[in-house]
Write an enzyme that holds these catalytic residues in place. Structure first.
Site, PDB file in Angstrom:
ATOM      1  N   GLU A  27       0.829  -1.208   0.000  1.00 55.35           N
ATOM      2  CA  GLU A  27       0.000   0.000   0.000  1.00 55.35           C
ATOM      3  C   GLU A  27       0.862   1.257   0.000  1.00 55.35           C
ATOM      4  OE1 GLU A  27      -3.099   0.134  -0.452  1.00 55.35           O
ATOM      5  OE2 GLU A  27      -3.959  -1.790   0.139  1.00 55.35           O
ATOM      6  N   ASP A  54      -4.726  -9.871  -8.286  1.00 60.16           N
ATOM      7  CA  ASP A  54      -5.055  -8.955  -9.372  1.00 60.16           C
ATOM      8  C   ASP A  54      -3.885  -8.141  -9.931  1.00 60.16           C
ATOM      9  OD1 ASP A  54      -4.930  -7.587  -6.969  1.00 60.16           O
ATOM     10  OD2 ASP A  54      -6.921  -6.688  -7.095  1.00 60.16           O
ATOM     11  N   GLU A 108     -20.195  -4.883  -5.402  1.00 63.77           N
ATOM     12  CA  GLU A 108     -18.877  -5.366  -5.017  1.00 63.77           C
ATOM     13  C   GLU A 108     -18.610  -6.773  -5.534  1.00 63.77           C
ATOM     14  OE1 GLU A 108     -15.110  -5.344  -3.015  1.00 63.77           O
ATOM     15  OE2 GLU A 108     -16.486  -3.768  -3.673  1.00 63.77           O
ATOM     16  N   GLU A 119     -12.272   0.540 -10.833  1.00 60.38           N
ATOM     17  CA  GLU A 119     -11.822  -0.427 -11.835  1.00 60.38           C
ATOM     18  C   GLU A 119     -12.634  -0.393 -13.134  1.00 60.38           C
ATOM     19  OE1 GLU A 119     -10.191  -1.408  -8.012  1.00 60.38           O
ATOM     20  OE2 GLU A 119     -12.291  -1.218  -8.623  1.00 60.38           O
ATOM     21  N   THR A 125      -0.835   0.789 -10.487  1.00 63.12           N
ATOM     22  CA  THR A 125      -2.134   0.208 -10.137  1.00 63.12           C
ATOM     23  C   THR A 125      -3.015   1.175  -9.360  1.00 63.12           C
ATOM     24  OG1 THR A 125      -3.182  -1.800  -9.235  1.00 63.12           O
ATOM     25  CG2 THR A 125      -1.436  -0.784  -7.915  1.00 63.12           C
TER      26      THR A 125
END
EC number: 3.2.1.-
Length: 527
Positions: free
Chosen positions: A137, A282, A389, A423, A516
């Protein structure tokens, strides 16, 4: 006071007191309900903004409002909690929203936002934090955000670099942060630990990390190595990636190219076979092709792994729910499929489209557009026109209401929340840039209007509890920093044609790649 009350409401008229009391309580209840469950308001510009430039301006307006709300009530903390206008520090208290907003403010050419952030970043003390530091992160948000701003301000947006010391601090702070983060790589294999203590290395004992967290470092750390001339940063992440490029044991890769989600940092072994392009894996797949786009001559092995994984997705992991023409990527449990997917996986459409241009292969373009259209359908089939979600297209463990939805749509909603995820908008961006088909702009506008309509809370945007509820929808949680770096940036770039020099599929050579978290990084060699 008692005499005054009795004058107004003598005992023989007690009923008047009761009416006033009931009215007062009713007023309080209505006020609280209206505060907690405000009526969705469609923005005024939703129908008047018609041209691309007008729509880009509307996105910029929402960005500025969200920034002002954060700056007034939460800065310099990590994020705003919109319900009560309080703040949170989920990212170590270093001002995540400010760092993540910087690149978007630069792209939008907003000096009134850029300048205070450039003043703030040199003051961040990365040594100081009350919690463990998440390597993944911290890399994608802080390191990626500062490096992106540095690339932009020393390149095409140099006119915003009115304070050279603030620009230089972006690289200095990036290097200082990376030097602190290097402790995570101090393992037997070089595979980094997920979370670490800066000041207490003995406390760094986690022996498991996710494939996504390990595989989503190479772009930022290689860019830092190139900018500073320090190859150590590149060497650390290249070593960390080796167990993912040559996974062991064999049973943890039951589908070619698709790994389990967890790796042991002390042995370098993958520890499970539950994997896929959703949470846990991912961005590992995302970065395989992006690091190749960053430097093609050096990272062919990463490209080969992406091709293997992508071909497996097309042949084995992409499913079409019964009675539909939709296509979704399922997660796997060994050789079996789970028959469900999540909003996070909707990045894949854009990733396939990017790869189609990098590799000059139309198969991936067609498949990416198909995935993007399917994610679009999950948006327009809800009451709010926002995607949920998680969805599932197998009847196991579904209740009666979900089974009815399964029959109507071909899939059922497992988790109906929306936490400002970017996304689907990301894939709209790639689809628009690759095809220039105006329908993708319309899809993006429809989604953006829906998000603002249902997530707007005073001067900020908040997650909602149920995309299938219009009136009584709980808005809580935090205004995530990726609202600034991803959702609003991708939406803006879909309409802002003037910003062509760092757009994907620019006419000529492509010189930029998104990390990302939506941060633009300059590639080593244009493609």
């Amino acid at each position: 006071m008692v005499k005054f009350w009795r004058v107004l409401f003598p005992r023989r008229r007690v009923w008047r007191r009761r009416i006033v009391f009931i009215a007062f309580i009713t007023f309080i209840c209505v006020t609280v309900v209206r505060f907690l469950f405000p009526v969705p308001q469609r923005p005024k510009w939703a129908d008047t903004a018609v041209t691309p430039s007008e729509r880009a301006d509307a996105v910029k307006e929402v960005f500025v409002e969200a920034w002002d709300g954060y700056y007034k009530h939460a800065f310099p903390n990590d994020e705003l909690h919109p319900l009560l206008n309080t703040y949170g520090n989920s990212r170590n208290g270093w001002g995540a929203s400010a760092v993540e907003a910087l690149g978007t403010a630069i792209v939008m050419d907003l000096p009134e936002v850029v300048d205070p952030i450039l003043d703030f970043i040199p003051t961040i003390n990365f040594h100081k934090t009350r919690s463990t530091v998440d390597l993944f992160e911290t890399t994608i948000r802080y390191l990626g955000g500062m490096l992106s701003a540095y690339d932009l301000l020393t390149g095409p947006m140099h006119h915003l670099a009115r304070k050279s010391d603030g620009v230089d601090a972006l690289l200095t702070q990036s290097q200082g942060l990376a030097d602190l983060l290097k402790v995570a790589f101090d393992t037997r294999t070089g595979v980094p630990r997920k979370k670490v203590f800066f000041n207490n290395p003995q406390g760094n004992k986690d022996d498991a990390n996710s494939v996504a967290a390990v595989g989503t470092l190479i772009l930022e750390w290689c860019r830092l190595a190139n900018l500073t001339g320090q190859p150590e940063y590149r060497q650390l992440v290249e070593k960390a990636m080796k167990p993912l490029l040559n996974p062991r044991p064999r049973w943890t890769e039951p589908i070619p190219g698709i790994l389990g989600n967890w790796v042991n940092v002390d042995t370098g072994l993958i520890t499970d076979a539950w994997g896929g392009w959703g949470a846990g894996g991912d961005s590992y797949y995302e970065y395989l092709i992006k690091i190749f786009a960053y430097e093609q001559s050096r990272y062919t092995a990463h490209k080969d792994r992406w091709v293997m994984a992508a071909d497996s997705v097309i042949k084995k992991m992409a499913e079409t729910p019964d009675g539909t023409d939709l296509k979704f990527i399922s997660s796997s449990d060994g050789p079996l499929l789970a028959h469900q997917t999540g909003h996070l996986t909707c990045f894949a459409g854009g990733n396939f489209i990017l790869a189609s241009k990098v590799l000059n292969d139309t198969r991936y373009l067609d498949f990416g557009l198909e995935l993007t259209r399917s994610c679009h359908e999950t948006y327009i089939r809800t009451a709010t026109r926002i995607g949920p979600e998680t969805i599932r297209w197998s009847p196991e463990e579904l209740n009666e209401k979900q089974l009815q939805e399964l029959e109507e749509n071909g899939y059922a909603t497992l988790h109906a929340s929306f936490s400002l995820r970017p996304e689907t908008m990301e894939s709209y961006y790639y689809a628009w840039r690759a095809t220039r088909d105006p329908k993708y702009r319309e899809w993006a506008w429809d989604a953006f209007v829906a998000i603002v309509t249902h997530c707007k809370m005073r001067n900020s945007l908040a997650p909602i509890n149920n995309v299938n509820t219009v009136r009584w929808n709980w808005k809580g949680g935090r205004q995530e920093s990726f609202l600034f770096s991803e959702l609003l940036k991708y939406t803006y770039l879909i309409f802002a044609e003037v910003s062509t020099f760092y757009q994907f599929n620019y006419v000529g050579e492509n010189e930029w790649v998104f990390n990302t978290e939506g941060h633009l990084l300059k590639v080593e060699k244009p493609w």
